[in-house]
Design a protein around this motif. Structure first.
Motif, mmCIF file in Angstrom:
data_model
loop_
_atom_site.group_PDB
_atom_site.id
_atom_site.type_symbol
_atom_site.label_atom_id
_atom_site.label_comp_id
_atom_site.label_asym_id
_atom_site.label_seq_id
_atom_site.Cartn_x
_atom_site.Cartn_y
_atom_site.Cartn_z
ATOM 1 N N ALA A 1 2.431 1.790 -3.441
ATOM 2 C CA ALA A 1 1.449 2.362 -4.374
ATOM 3 C C ALA A 1 1.281 3.854 -4.142
ATOM 4 O O ALA A 1 1.202 4.643 -5.100
ATOM 5 C CB ALA A 1 0.115 1.635 -4.218
ATOM 6 N N GLU A 2 1.222 4.257 -2.891
ATOM 7 C CA GLU A 2 1.078 5.674 -2.581
ATOM 8 C C GLU A 2 2.302 6.461 -3.030
ATOM 9 O O GLU A 2 2.191 7.583 -3.549
ATOM 10 C CB GLU A 2 0.842 5.865 -1.083
ATOM 11 C CG GLU A 2 -0.505 5.351 -0.600
ATOM 12 C CD GLU A 2 -0.697 5.558 0.887
ATOM 13 O OE1 GLU A 2 0.217 6.144 1.518
ATOM 14 O OE2 GLU A 2 -1.738 5.144 1.424
ATOM 15 N N ASN B 1 8.504 12.233 -0.901
ATOM 16 C CA ASN B 1 7.432 11.739 -0.039
ATOM 17 C C ASN B 1 8.036 11.147 1.241
ATOM 18 O O ASN B 1 8.899 10.257 1.185
ATOM 19 C CB ASN B 1 6.629 10.678 -0.776
ATOM 20 C CG ASN B 1 5.312 10.369 -0.082
ATOM 21 O OD1 ASN B 1 5.217 10.431 1.127
ATOM 22 N ND2 ASN B 1 4.292 10.038 -0.871
ATOM 23 N N LYS C 1 0.830 -1.203 0.000
ATOM 24 C CA LYS C 1 0.000 0.000 0.000
ATOM 25 C C LYS C 1 0.866 1.254 0.000
ATOM 26 O O LYS C 1 0.582 2.240 -0.708
ATOM 27 C CB LYS C 1 -0.910 -0.027 1.227
ATOM 28 C CG LYS C 1 -1.866 1.159 1.304
ATOM 29 C CD LYS C 1 -2.749 1.041 2.531
ATOM 30 C CE LYS C 1 -3.696 2.249 2.627
ATOM 31 N NZ LYS C 1 -4.548 2.160 3.837
ATOM 32 N N GLY D 1 4.274 5.561 -5.463
ATOM 33 C CA GLY D 1 4.254 5.613 -6.928
ATOM 34 C C GLY D 1 3.371 6.724 -7.449
ATOM 35 O O GLY D 1 3.680 7.356 -8.464
ATOM 36 N N LYS D 2 2.264 6.964 -6.809
ATOM 37 C CA LYS D 2 1.359 8.033 -7.238
ATOM 38 C C LYS D 2 1.915 9.410 -6.875
ATOM 39 O O LYS D 2 1.777 10.371 -7.629
ATOM 40 C CB LYS D 2 -0.015 7.853 -6.590
ATOM 41 C CG LYS D 2 -0.771 6.639 -7.089
ATOM 42 C CD LYS D 2 -2.107 6.512 -6.372
ATOM 43 C CE LYS D 2 -2.873 5.295 -6.844
ATOM 44 N NZ LYS D 2 -4.175 5.165 -6.136
ATOM 45 N N ASN D 3 2.520 9.498 -5.705
ATOM 46 C CA ASN D 3 3.022 10.791 -5.237
ATOM 47 C C ASN D 3 4.458 10.646 -4.761
ATOM 48 O O ASN D 3 4.717 10.546 -3.550
ATOM 49 C CB ASN D 3 2.142 11.331 -4.101
ATOM 50 C CG ASN D 3 0.697 11.503 -4.516
ATOM 51 O OD1 ASN D 3 0.400 12.241 -5.448
ATOM 52 N ND2 ASN D 3 -0.204 10.816 -3.823
#
Length: 316
Positions: free
Chosen positions: A166-167, A205, A163, A169-171
């Motif tokens: 994935a976060e 991030n 999870k 990767g998006k930001n």
């Protein structure tokens, strides 16, 4: 040498050496008989005390020797109760016979455990195997439960990691804003806001650092799981070693009892050893009450009577 032997006999039996020395040869022979009987009994119980301390109390050579000496002292003190008895005391004889039976049973059992050592060890293999299987079932279940808990923790951390990836990767970066307020002093001396300036900045991030920490936690959990799985491979050898080194006295007694019940020859051997021990235990009793009073006993009685007469004269 003869005088030395009598001195040793008087020391062991509690006889008064000066009275024995002035008595007849019959008294000296009685001391020699008692000394020989005590030495025979002492040697036997010295061996029993050493073996019992070494085998069941797990004592080293020094501790086992101390146990043997204590046993010899106890036996000699018991025999003195018979040797120093004056006259035909039936209560003392009955009590000594009871003690003799008990001591003969204990002595024969311990000697049998030494003689039937190989037979007992063969029986112990079966008994130990049953104990190992029971212990293995308990310990294996405990380790399996711990491995399941580790698997659950690893799976939870893995989901959390996916999870987080994935976060990230998006930001991969996040924008932070910094607002600065401009102010000045008015005519009345108060600070008033005249404007605001907002600046933005992109930074990595923060969850990237958290991901590294999470990877370390997963690695630690997997290492612990591997250690638990490896312990399953060696647990049987560990349990077998612990059980083999532990030899409870009552357990060996039960094994010996099964051997005696199942083997007539073993029972006959035990009966012979018991008879031998019982005869030894009653040896001093027979020497004491089997013969007539000697002049040593009569001298002691005479001294006691004279002393009592003197005491009676002092009491009008």
């Amino acid at each position: 040498m003869k005088d030395w032997w009598i001195k040793l006999g008087c020391y062991l039996t509690g006889y008064n050496y000066s009275i024995v020395k002035s008595s007849s040869e019959a008294s000296a022979k009685a001391v020699k008989k008692f000394t020989s009987a005590l030495l025979i009994i002492s040697m036997v119980w010295c061996f029993i005390g050493f073996e019992f301390t070494s085998r069941y109390l797990h004592g080293n050579a020094l501790v086992s020797s101390i146990g043997a000496i204590i046993m010899v002292v106890v036996v000699i003190q018991i025999e003195r109760q018979i040797i120093l008895t004056i006259g035909k005391n039936s209560s003392v004889k009955r009590f000594r016979i009871i003690i003799g039976i008990v001591m003969a049973i204990i002595g024969s059992v311990i000697i049998d455990q030494v003689m039937f050592k190989d037979d007992i060890e063969r029986e112990r293999i079966t008994v130990d195997q049953i104990k190992v299987n029971k212990a293995m079932a308990i310990k294996t279940k405990e380790i399996d439960d711990q491995i399941m808990q580790l698997d659950s923790s690893i799976a939870r951390k893995e989901r959390e990691r996916m999870k987080m990836i994935a976060e990230i990767g998006k930001n991969p970066t996040i924008t932070t804003y910094n607002t600065q307020t401009q102010a000045k002093t008015d005519d009345k001396g108060k600070m008033v806001t005249v404007g605001k300036t907002t600046t933005s900045q992109s930074i990595p991030n923060p969850k990237i650092e958290m991901l590294a920490q999470l990877d370390d936690q997963i690695k630690t959990l997997r290492t612990a799981k591997t250690a638990k799985e490896n312990s399953l491979l060696t647990i049987r050898a560990t349990v077998e070693k612990d059980i083999k080194n532990n030899k409870p006295f009552l357990e060996e007694l039960s094994i010996l009892f099964r051997i005696l019940v199942s083997s007539p020859i073993a029972f006959i051997v035990w009966a012979l050893i018991f008879t031998f021990f019982f005869s030894i235990e009653l040896f001093v009793l027979y020497c004491k009450f089997g013969d007539d009073k000697n002049d040593y006993d009569r001298t002691i009685l005479h001294q006691m009577q004279i002393r009592m007469q003197m005491i009676d004269k002092l009491n009008p």
